[in-house]
Write a protein that holds these residues in place. Structure first.
Motif, PDB file in Angstrom:
ATOM      1  N   LEU A  55      -3.041  15.466  -9.648  1.00  0.00           N
ATOM      2  CA  LEU A  55      -4.440  15.819  -9.882  1.00  0.00           C
ATOM      3  C   LEU A  55      -4.949  16.794  -8.833  1.00  0.00           C
ATOM      4  O   LEU A  55      -5.546  17.825  -9.160  1.00  0.00           O
ATOM      5  CB  LEU A  55      -5.291  14.545  -9.870  1.00  0.00           C
ATOM      6  CG  LEU A  55      -6.812  14.755  -9.939  1.00  0.00           C
ATOM      7  CD1 LEU A  55      -7.179  15.424 -11.233  1.00  0.00           C
ATOM      8  CD2 LEU A  55      -7.533  13.437  -9.783  1.00  0.00           C
ATOM      9  N   GLY A  56      -4.709  16.490  -7.563  1.00  0.00           N
ATOM     10  CA  GLY A  56      -5.200  17.359  -6.505  1.00  0.00           C
ATOM     11  C   GLY A  56      -4.633  18.760  -6.606  1.00  0.00           C
ATOM     12  O   GLY A  56      -5.340  19.748  -6.410  1.00  0.00           O
ATOM     13  N   GLU A  57      -3.346  18.864  -6.942  1.00  0.00           N
ATOM     14  CA  GLU A  57      -2.703  20.168  -7.040  1.00  0.00           C
ATOM     15  C   GLU A  57      -3.277  20.972  -8.207  1.00  0.00           C
ATOM     16  O   GLU A  57      -3.513  22.181  -8.106  1.00  0.00           O
ATOM     17  CB  GLU A  57      -1.197  19.972  -7.225  1.00  0.00           C
ATOM     18  CG  GLU A  57      -0.386  21.219  -6.985  1.00  0.00           C
ATOM     19  CD  GLU A  57      -0.521  21.738  -5.570  1.00  0.00           C
ATOM     20  OE1 GLU A  57      -0.660  22.959  -5.412  1.00  0.00           O
ATOM     21  OE2 GLU A  57      -0.521  20.921  -4.620  1.00  0.00           O
ATOM     22  N   GLN A  58      -3.519  20.308  -9.322  1.00  0.00           N
ATOM     23  CA  GLN A  58      -4.079  21.003 -10.483  1.00  0.00           C
ATOM     24  C   GLN A  58      -5.494  21.493 -10.197  1.00  0.00           C
ATOM     25  O   GLN A  58      -5.859  22.621 -10.543  1.00  0.00           O
ATOM     26  CB  GLN A  58      -4.083  20.074 -11.695  1.00  0.00           C
ATOM     27  CG  GLN A  58      -2.690  19.760 -12.221  1.00  0.00           C
ATOM     28  CD  GLN A  58      -2.733  18.714 -13.315  1.00  0.00           C
ATOM     29  OE1 GLN A  58      -3.787  18.329 -13.761  1.00  0.00           O
ATOM     30  NE2 GLN A  58      -1.564  18.258 -13.731  1.00  0.00           N
ATOM     31  N   LEU A  59      -6.293  20.652  -9.556  1.00  0.00           N
ATOM     32  CA  LEU A  59      -7.655  21.057  -9.241  1.00  0.00           C
ATOM     33  C   LEU A  59      -7.664  22.215  -8.252  1.00  0.00           C
ATOM     34  O   LEU A  59      -8.475  23.142  -8.364  1.00  0.00           O
ATOM     35  CB  LEU A  59      -8.439  19.870  -8.687  1.00  0.00           C
ATOM     36  CG  LEU A  59      -8.730  18.756  -9.694  1.00  0.00           C
ATOM     37  CD1 LEU A  59      -9.370  17.575  -8.998  1.00  0.00           C
ATOM     38  CD2 LEU A  59      -9.641  19.250 -10.807  1.00  0.00           C
ATOM     39  N   TRP A  60      -6.769  22.160  -7.267  1.00  0.00           N
ATOM     40  CA  TRP A  60      -6.683  23.269  -6.308  1.00  0.00           C
ATOM     41  C   TRP A  60      -6.345  24.564  -7.031  1.00  0.00           C
ATOM     42  O   TRP A  60      -6.953  25.603  -6.778  1.00  0.00           O
ATOM     43  CB  TRP A  60      -5.621  22.972  -5.250  1.00  0.00           C
ATOM     44  CG  TRP A  60      -5.471  24.102  -4.271  1.00  0.00           C
ATOM     45  CD1 TRP A  60      -6.160  24.288  -3.118  1.00  0.00           C
ATOM     46  CD2 TRP A  60      -4.607  25.249  -4.412  1.00  0.00           C
ATOM     47  NE1 TRP A  60      -5.785  25.467  -2.517  1.00  0.00           N
ATOM     48  CE2 TRP A  60      -4.831  26.084  -3.282  1.00  0.00           C
ATOM     49  CE3 TRP A  60      -3.674  25.650  -5.366  1.00  0.00           C
ATOM     50  CZ2 TRP A  60      -4.156  27.285  -3.093  1.00  0.00           C
ATOM     51  CZ3 TRP A  60      -3.000  26.859  -5.174  1.00  0.00           C
ATOM     52  CH2 TRP A  60      -3.234  27.656  -4.048  1.00  0.00           C
ATOM     53  N   ARG A  61      -5.378  24.486  -7.937  1.00  0.00           N
ATOM     54  CA  ARG A  61      -4.935  25.699  -8.635  1.00  0.00           C
ATOM     55  C   ARG A  61      -6.054  26.254  -9.518  1.00  0.00           C
ATOM     56  O   ARG A  61      -6.258  27.471  -9.588  1.00  0.00           O
ATOM     57  CB  ARG A  61      -3.691  25.376  -9.469  1.00  0.00           C
ATOM     58  CG  ARG A  61      -2.924  26.606  -9.900  1.00  0.00           C
ATOM     59  CD  ARG A  61      -1.619  26.240 -10.591  1.00  0.00           C
ATOM     60  NE  ARG A  61      -0.799  27.413 -10.804  1.00  0.00           N
ATOM     61  CZ  ARG A  61       0.058  27.912  -9.918  1.00  0.00           C
ATOM     62  NH1 ARG A  61       0.194  27.299  -8.740  1.00  0.00           N
ATOM     63  NH2 ARG A  61       0.763  28.988 -10.172  1.00  0.00           N
ATOM     64  N   GLN A  62      -6.770  25.382 -10.203  1.00  0.00           N
ATOM     65  CA  GLN A  62      -7.870  25.841 -11.040  1.00  0.00           C
ATOM     66  C   GLN A  62      -8.939  26.532 -10.200  1.00  0.00           C
ATOM     67  O   GLN A  62      -9.420  27.618 -10.542  1.00  0.00           O
ATOM     68  CB  GLN A  62      -8.476  24.663 -11.800  1.00  0.00           C
ATOM     69  CG  GLN A  62      -7.583  24.134 -12.921  1.00  0.00           C
ATOM     70  CD  GLN A  62      -8.102  22.828 -13.490  1.00  0.00           C
ATOM     71  OE1 GLN A  62      -9.136  22.340 -13.085  1.00  0.00           O
ATOM     72  NE2 GLN A  62      -7.366  22.260 -14.420  1.00  0.00           N
ATOM     73  N   GLN A  63      -9.296  25.900  -9.083  1.00  0.00           N
ATOM     74  CA  GLN A  63     -10.312  26.513  -8.228  1.00  0.00           C
ATOM     75  C   GLN A  63      -9.788  27.820  -7.644  1.00  0.00           C
ATOM     76  O   GLN A  63     -10.525  28.812  -7.552  1.00  0.00           O
ATOM     77  CB  GLN A  63     -10.705  25.555  -7.097  1.00  0.00           C
ATOM     78  CG  GLN A  63     -11.711  26.163  -6.135  1.00  0.00           C
ATOM     79  CD  GLN A  63     -12.426  25.116  -5.311  1.00  0.00           C
ATOM     80  OE1 GLN A  63     -13.026  24.205  -5.862  1.00  0.00           O
ATOM     81  NE2 GLN A  63     -12.352  25.241  -4.005  1.00  0.00           N
ATOM     82  N   GLU A  64      -8.530  27.849  -7.268  1.00  0.00           N
ATOM     83  CA  GLU A  64      -7.946  29.064  -6.706  1.00  0.00           C
ATOM     84  C   GLU A  64      -8.022  30.221  -7.705  1.00  0.00           C
ATOM     85  O   GLU A  64      -8.385  31.349  -7.355  1.00  0.00           O
ATOM     86  CB  GLU A  64      -6.498  28.787  -6.301  1.00  0.00           C
ATOM     87  CG  GLU A  64      -5.754  29.971  -5.732  1.00  0.00           C
ATOM     88  CD  GLU A  64      -6.162  30.305  -4.306  1.00  0.00           C
ATOM     89  OE1 GLU A  64      -5.693  31.329  -3.787  1.00  0.00           O
ATOM     90  OE2 GLU A  64      -6.956  29.555  -3.714  1.00  0.00           O
TER      91      GLU A  64
END
Length: 1402
Positions: free
Chosen positions: A1000-1009
């Motif tokens: 979850l954290g990795e996906q959210l980081w990528r989306q925000q990035e």
């Protein structure tokens, strides 16, 4: 009659100086003549008669005292009369008519022994020395007794009368010199003093008797009268080295002190080793009799720390010792001697080596006792016992690892200790056992069994040990209840940070059930008034209940008890706030006041370490428990600080404030008399003592957060100076401070990095507004200046190790920003010495002080160190935090500063010093990366809200650089370097560095990035998205890099699934038209070529144009007219025609023309339908489509399903779910009526290389993954005819069902949508793992619908439909055994046909 009392001066009137001298000479001759006359008449020598009469008069003077018991000091009248008498005696001596030897003999024949003061006057007046008088007494023991009695009386009288203190001090020091000169003669002195035979014995005996007098009181200090103890302290002044100065040879003095230390250590050695093991906790520095610690401290002045420990070691090796005195000596040494810690570590290592060499138990006992005793004084002065034990025996390289014999020796020793051991030490040995090879584990197990038995005898069950117990604590009073409370607090901290039940709690609930149920849960479920908004404790309890770790009955009992307490809320809160005793706080205040008196008096600095040890003891009492030691694991666990709102217990905050106030007052008071470099180590010791109290550190760091981060700008100069110095001393003691886990009051996708204490200051010292800039400058200038002054004697390397880099970097950022003078190369003469008075002055100008520091040569040398250099990236991060509207600089000043910093400082600077090596592309890359990092980071000033706007000034500089690079590329057109798009390279590299995982954290980081990437691209000049290159004589447009970036990354943050956002779409089209200017006469051809390439290489660009065309068209038409003044390019005109055709088809009923790819026409038609408000026409419009529009209809279905998904995962887009569902069903019904094959639409592009691949390639990965949900939303239109007509339908439906199950499995342990939306726009971007939950509320309902449909459809499917399902059968049986069995049952008749004539699905 002898006229000894005749005062000649009284009978003579003053008559000038000459007259006085004449009278004195006359009186002397008169007395001599009278004596001679009497002597001749009596027939005795004149000198004998004079001596006898002198003794008679002395006896008469001393007997006048009315005191019932002899006193050592005379009263004023006696002193006056004696003075006159002794003056007469001196006159007689001068005339050689006085016999010293006879006088000494007669003195001892007096009825009462002489008064001590009278003897001192004789000695001081050089009439008769004390040694000569002592030698004349025939009975040496009697003289010793008289002297000891008189000296004790002298000490008592000095303490009872303040008038006599000074005189008594002189008497004592003069006699002490005599005792030392005679009692501890060196070999070279023996020849000179042969006339004294008794005196050495007497002096030695007196010193020994007086030492015994003191040591006898040590063991019974509480029974002794206070005045007696004060008298003994007065006697200890004989051990002041300053008393002897040059009167005693240094070797004699050392011999005396060494002898005394030996006598103390070996005095009355009655205690056994077992007693020492059991009682040594009571012999810590603060609990030891103050007489003994004072004596030790005075003795240690004569030696270095190494000499003191060597003497201690020698005594231990050669004498029977008093273990109480030995261990008290150890405590005093580690507290009062800074070098003692390492020296004791060396001694312990030496003792262990000797012990294992000779298998000597005595050396082992000594080592363990010393290690434990030193550890009792806390980690500020010595390593915890558990740490020492692990370091000594916890690995194969330990002394016990050499052989089995050594291993057996160690465990025999530990086993012998067991009957006498305290529980904390046994716990250390059990939880951190010595390293034992596997083949010898039985030896360890035997010891563990024995130790557990001892713990059981002590009523301490190993099962009752806490989850996070401080194993090195020697506090035996901590019961399981108290430990459980601490465990609960620690578990809550971990849960608050991770939102997961700590592993230790899970393990305890399974493997340590008795402790968990009997102690931990009762501590957790203590009744309280529950807050209205659930707090961390409530969330933790709820998580345990959901995990079946709390029974329903117990939870119900807890909630009832909480409700019962609600009425007592105010009363309970007041009890909590005043639960700590006020008495220890008052004692702490008194000791802190005493410390201040010592610090301001440089002569008393040697008493500071002892006073700090007393303060440490008082502090431990205030904090509630005396955990002097902190177990190694505890020391290593991070301290959690809530930056946005630090929480402190009221009692802890008051204590921290008291300590910080004391530090600041001590600093200011000491600085009044001396600059920091002459203040000694007092403040360092004070801060180190505070750091040694591990349980104080969270409150201390939290309070510093409040003061520096939240209240900094409101602090006055004295506060800032004090806190800055305190931070420097904390850095000095950084080895004692664990790392800090800063919590910013919001859950982050990626866990916050754990910070060192130096990095922690960087978090607290923010530069965003005018006020915070001013405070930061003042604070960092004060801190760096204090360090430069305080440690001015340190080497360059030592200074670098001590100085927190974050403070220097802040100064490198702020000083040039605020001071133009600091931006240039400093003149040599400007490098002046730093003057401390410039900082301690109340009317301080901090800008001037910071420039003074900046220009100092030594500070400039520090700036050359790599660790202290502020890199371009770090400078950008600081600048991006500034609020332009609240900046201390005006807009023009800020622009000037940016120009200097970027173009004059960092761009030409070498990369080794944080610059860009003159490489403009490298500078652009650093700026882009830093902007993205800054936007990813949390904006602390907004308490958890991300700051999503890019600093306009920095963005402007980036735009300038990109345009400059673009101009350079045109000059280099044709070379390989000019054909690569560096911006997209930078962005792709950032994404490559992170794994494309499903967490979850990795996906959210990528989306925000990716959202931030889009923001950066939109902020660049539009033409920067497109490259130009020469091909022959033509200039061509190259969008390949942009297309690749959109297809691989950017499409995955488009909330509509098939179209990019308007900003990036418009930016691309405007950039395309602008870049086409470089094509000159081939501009239209260039635009047409790019848009044609979009149809196959990047169709999402055209779909985006379809969605946004009503807004896009006027912009593009206007720009084209401005640039070229000609009709629109062909492909742009075609886009306009598609939009016009779709609008006309829907509104006026004209025929919909088919031109170009059907999916583009479908996109424009679908978007036009969405923009039409009345419903009903669309249904008729579908039926008006021609017969050759099957692909158009299927494409329409695809776009409608994308909207169906978007309606749930991006509700802000304004797409209505029900409307989208109805529109999808209408399209599907139209397809069914026409008998059009559509299920292949749901195959991935990899499985269907021919049809609909373009549609799949243009859609976001999230939307494609959710097609199974959209598919099963269409079940109302799935009829029997579909099952028989479409042989691939069953395969497609089954494949999508399996995907649906996998979606559910992936998301089963992850948060629901309201917790997952942590990206900058949570409504737009929800993790894929949670999307199934988001779409239909209850994911099981979606799965159940799909399952029911399949179970009903499978029996009705014709045999050919079961061809090739064997590929999915195994997976289906694994995920849904019942459905798999049904499928297997109905597929058997088709197996033979499948083998003979394999059905081609595609």
């Amino acid at each position: 009659m002898f006229l000894f009392g005749f005062q000649v001066g009284d009978s003579v009137k003053p008559g000038g100086q000459g007259g006085v001298e004449h009278q004195e000479v006359s009186s002397e001759s008169f007395i001599v003549s009278v004596l001679q006359e009497q002597a001749s008449r009596l027939g005795v020598p004149t000198a004998i008669l004079a001596a006898k009469n002198a003794v008679t008069n002395i006896e008469r003077i001393c007997q006048v005292s009315a005191s019932p018991s002899p006193v050592p000091l005379l009263n004023l009248d006696q002193r006056k009369r004696l003075s006159c008498l002794l003056q007469t005696v001196k006159d007689l001596l001068a005339n050689n008519v006085f016999c010293r030897s006879f006088f000494c003999q007669e003195m001892w024949k007096m009825k009462d022994p002489p008064v001590l003061e009278a003897v001192w006057h004789l000695h001081r007046g050089d009439i008769v020395g004390l040694g000569e008088l002592l030698e004349s007494n025939p009975a040496a023991p009697a003289v010793v007794e008289w002297l000891c009695s008189s000296l004790r009386g002298l000490c008592e009288q000095a303490e009872s009368s303040s008038r006599d203190v000074e005189l008594a001090g002189h008497v004592l020091s003069d006699f002490a010199i005599v005792f030392l000169q005679n009692g501890f003669q060196q070999t070279s002195e023996l020849g000179r003093k042969l006339e004294f035979k008794k005196v050495p014995y007497i002096c030695h005996a007196v010193l020994q008797r007086m030492l015994t007098w003191v040591l006898d009181a040590v063991g019974k200090e509480k029974q002794e009268d206070v005045s007696t103890l004060q008298a003994m302290r007065f006697w200890l002044n004989v051990f002041n080295v300053s008393v002897y100065k040059s009167a005693v040879r240094p070797d004699s003095l050392q011999q005396f002190f060494r002898h005394t230390l030996t006598e103390v250590l070996t005095y009355n050695p009655l205690l056994k080793v077992s007693d020492a093991i059991h009682m040594q906790k009571e012999w810590s520095f603060t609990r030891t009799c103050s007489l003994l610690t004072t004596l030790y401290r005075k003795l240690f002045v004569a030696f270095s720390a190494k000499e003191s420990i060597c003497q201690l070691q020698q005594v231990l090796e050669t004498h029977e010792v008093n273990w109480q005195h030995v261990l008290s000596c150890v405590s005093t040494l580690v507290v009062c001697q800074a070098e003692a810690e390492q020296l004791f570590k060396d001694l312990l290592s030496h003792l262990l080596i000797k012990a294992f060499e000779n298998y000597d138990m005595e050396n082992m006992v000594t080592a363990f006792l010393i290690a434990r005793q030193a550890a009792l004084e806390g980690p500020a002065v010595f390593m915890p016992y558990s740490e020492w034990f692990k370091a000594s025996f916890g690995n194969a390289g330990g002394h016990h690892g050499s052989s089995k014999k050594a291993l057996v020796f160690l465990f025999e020793f530990l086993s012998e200790l067991v009957p006498f051991e305290a529980a904390p030490y046994l716990k250390v040995h059990i939880m951190y056992p010595p390293f034992v090879p596997t083949k010898h584990r039985s030896i360890l197990l035997e010891y563990v069994t024995l130790a557990k038995t001892r713990l059981a005898d002590l009523k301490v069950a190993i099962e009752d040990m806490g989850l996070y117990e401080d194993l090195s604590s020697t506090d035996e009073s901590v019961q399981p209840q108290g430990q459980a409370l601490r465990d609960v607090e620690k578990a809550l901290q971990i849960f608050e940070n991770t939102r997961k039940i700590p592993t230790s709690v899970i393990e305890a609930s399974i493997f340590r059930r008795p402790y968990y149920t009997s102690w931990f849960l009762p501590a957790l479920l203590r009744p309280r008034v529950l807050p209205k908004t659930p707090d961390v404790r409530m969330a933790f309890i709820d998580s345990l209940k959901r995990a079946d770790k709390i029974s329903s009955n117990l939870y119900s009992t807890y909630t009832q008890a909480c409700r019962a307490m609600k009425e007592k809320m105010l009363q309970d809160e007041s009890k909590i706030e005043t639960s700590y005793s006020k008495e220890p706080v008052e004692q702490l205040k008194a000791e802190l006041a005493e410390l201040r008196m010592l610090i301001v008096d440089q002569a008393k600095h040697e008493d500071v370490p002892a006073q700090i040890a007393v303060i440490s003891d008082r502090l431990a009492s205030v904090l509630g428990h005396s955990d002097y030691e902190n177990e190694a694991a505890t020391l290593n666990s991070p301290i959690q600080v809530d930056i946005s709102a630090p929480r402190l217990e009221p009692c802890h905050q008051s204590v921290v404030d008291l300590l910080l106030t004391s530090f600041c007052q001590n600093l200011i008071a000491a600085s009044y008399f001396n600059p920091p470099d002459r203040q000694g180590p007092c403040l360092s010791l004070f801060v180190r003592m505070m750091c040694g109290h591990r349980n104080l550190l969270p409150a201390l760091l939290g309070r510093l957060c409040q003061l520096i981060y939240h209240q900094g700008p409101s602090l006055n100069d004295a506060h800032i100076l004090g806190l800055a110095a305190f931070v420097i001393h904390l850095s000095e003691s950084r080895a004692l401070i664990p790392e800090v886990e800063a919590n910013f009051a919001i859950s982050q996708p990626v866990p916050e990095k754990v910070l060192s204490v130096s990095e922690y200051w960087n978090c607290l010292l923010v530069c965003r507004t005018e006020e915070s800039f001013a405070f930061c400058l003042r604070f960092c200038t004060a801190a760096a200046s204090y360090l430069m002054c305080k440690f001015s004697s340190y080497s360059h390397q030592d200074l670098c190790a001590l100085l927190p880099p974050s403070l220097v970097k802040k100064l490198q950022y702020i000083v040039p920003r605020l001071c133009l003078e600091a931006r240039g190369i400093l003149c040599e003469e400007a490098k002046t010495d730093l003057i401390w008075s410039s900082l301690s002055c109340p009317s301080l100008n901090y800008k001037r002080a910071s420039l003074c520091l900046w220009k100092q040569a030594r500070f400039q040398e520090l700036l050359k160190e790599k660790a202290f250099q502020l890199s371009f990236r770090e400078w950008l991060l600081l600048e991006l935090e500034v609020y332009p509207e609240k900046d201390i600089l005006s807009a023009s000043e800020r622009q000037d500063f940016h120009y200097w910093a970027i173009y004059q400082w960092y761009l030409p600077a070498p990369s080794a010093s944080g610059g860009c090596d003159g490489d403009l592309e490298k500078a652009c890359g650093i700026i882009i990366n830093t902007i993205l990092d800054s936007l990813q980071r949390l904006d602390l000033g907004s308490y958890g809200q991300s700051k999503m706007s890019v600093n306009p000034d920095i963005l402007c500089k980036l735009q300038e650089m990109v345009l400059e690079l673009g101009c350079r590329r045109k000059l280099l057109s044709g070379c390989l370097d000019a054909q690569r798009h560096f911006v997209f390279e930078f962005l792709q590299e950032r994404l490559k560095d992170r794994k494309h995982g499903f967490a979850l954290g990795e996906q959210l980081w990528r989306q925000q990035e990716l959202l931030l990437h889009r923001r950066i691209l939109v902020g660049l000049p539009a033409s920067a998205l497109i490259l130009t290159f020469r091909k022959g004589k033509k200039t061509m447009l190259d969008c390949e890099d942009f297309f690749r970036f959109v297809n691989s990354e950017l499409k995955n943050v488009c909330s509509r699934g098939y179209a990019l956002s308007y900003d990036i779409t418009a930016h691309f089209f405007r950039g395309l038209l602008t870049a086409s200017l470089d094509c000159e006469e081939w501009a239209e051809e260039g635009v047409n070529g790019v848009l044609t390439a979009c149809q196959t290489k990047c169709p999402i660009v055209l779909f985006s144009a379809a969605l946004w065309w009503p807004r896009l068209e006027p912009v593009l038409c206007s720009q084209w007219r401005r640039l070229f003044g000609a009709p629109l390019a062909e492909e742009l005109e075609r886009l306009r025609e598609w939009q016009s055709s779709a609008t006309s088809f829907l509104s006026s009923g004209v025929v919909f023309p088919l031109s170009g790819p059907p999916w583009i026409s479908a996109a424009f038609l679908h978007c036009s339908v969405q923009q039409q408000s009345p419903r009903g026409r669309e249904r008729n419009a579908l039926r008006r489509l021609g017969t050759d529009t099957e692909q158009l209809l299927v494409s329409l279905l695809f776009f409608s399903l994308m909207d169906l998904i978007s309606a749930k995962i991006a509700p802000k887009e304004g797409v209505d779910f029900q409307t989208s569902l109805e529109w999808s069903l209408e399209i599907l019904q139209c397809l069914e009526e026409r008998g059009t094959s559509w299920p292949l639409l749901f195959h991935s592009a990899e499985e269907d290389p021919r049809k609909y691949r373009v549609l799949h390639s243009a859609a976001s990965d999230r939307h494609i993954r959710l097609l199974p949900v959209a598919f099963y939303s269409l079940t109302p239109c799935f009829h029997q005819e579909l099952l028989t007509r479409e042989q691939t339908f069953l395969y497609v439906a089954l494949d999508l069902y399996i995907q649906l199950l996998r979606l559910f499995v992936e998301g089963k342990d992850l948060p629901q949508a309201d917790q997952a939306g942590q990206s900058p726009d949570p409504a737009e971007h929800v993790s894929e793992a949670c999307l199934l939950c988001v779409l239909q509320g209850d994911p099981l309902e979606v799965i159940s619908t799909a399952r029911r449909f399949l179970l009903g459809a499978i029996p009705r499917c014709p045999a050919p439909s079961f061809g090739n399902i064997r590929l999915l059968l195994d997976t289906c049986e694994e995920l849904d055994p019942e459905l798999g069995a049904t499928l297997l049952h109905f597929s058997r008749p088709a197996v033979a046909m499948e083998l003979d004539d394999e059905l081609a699905l595609f």
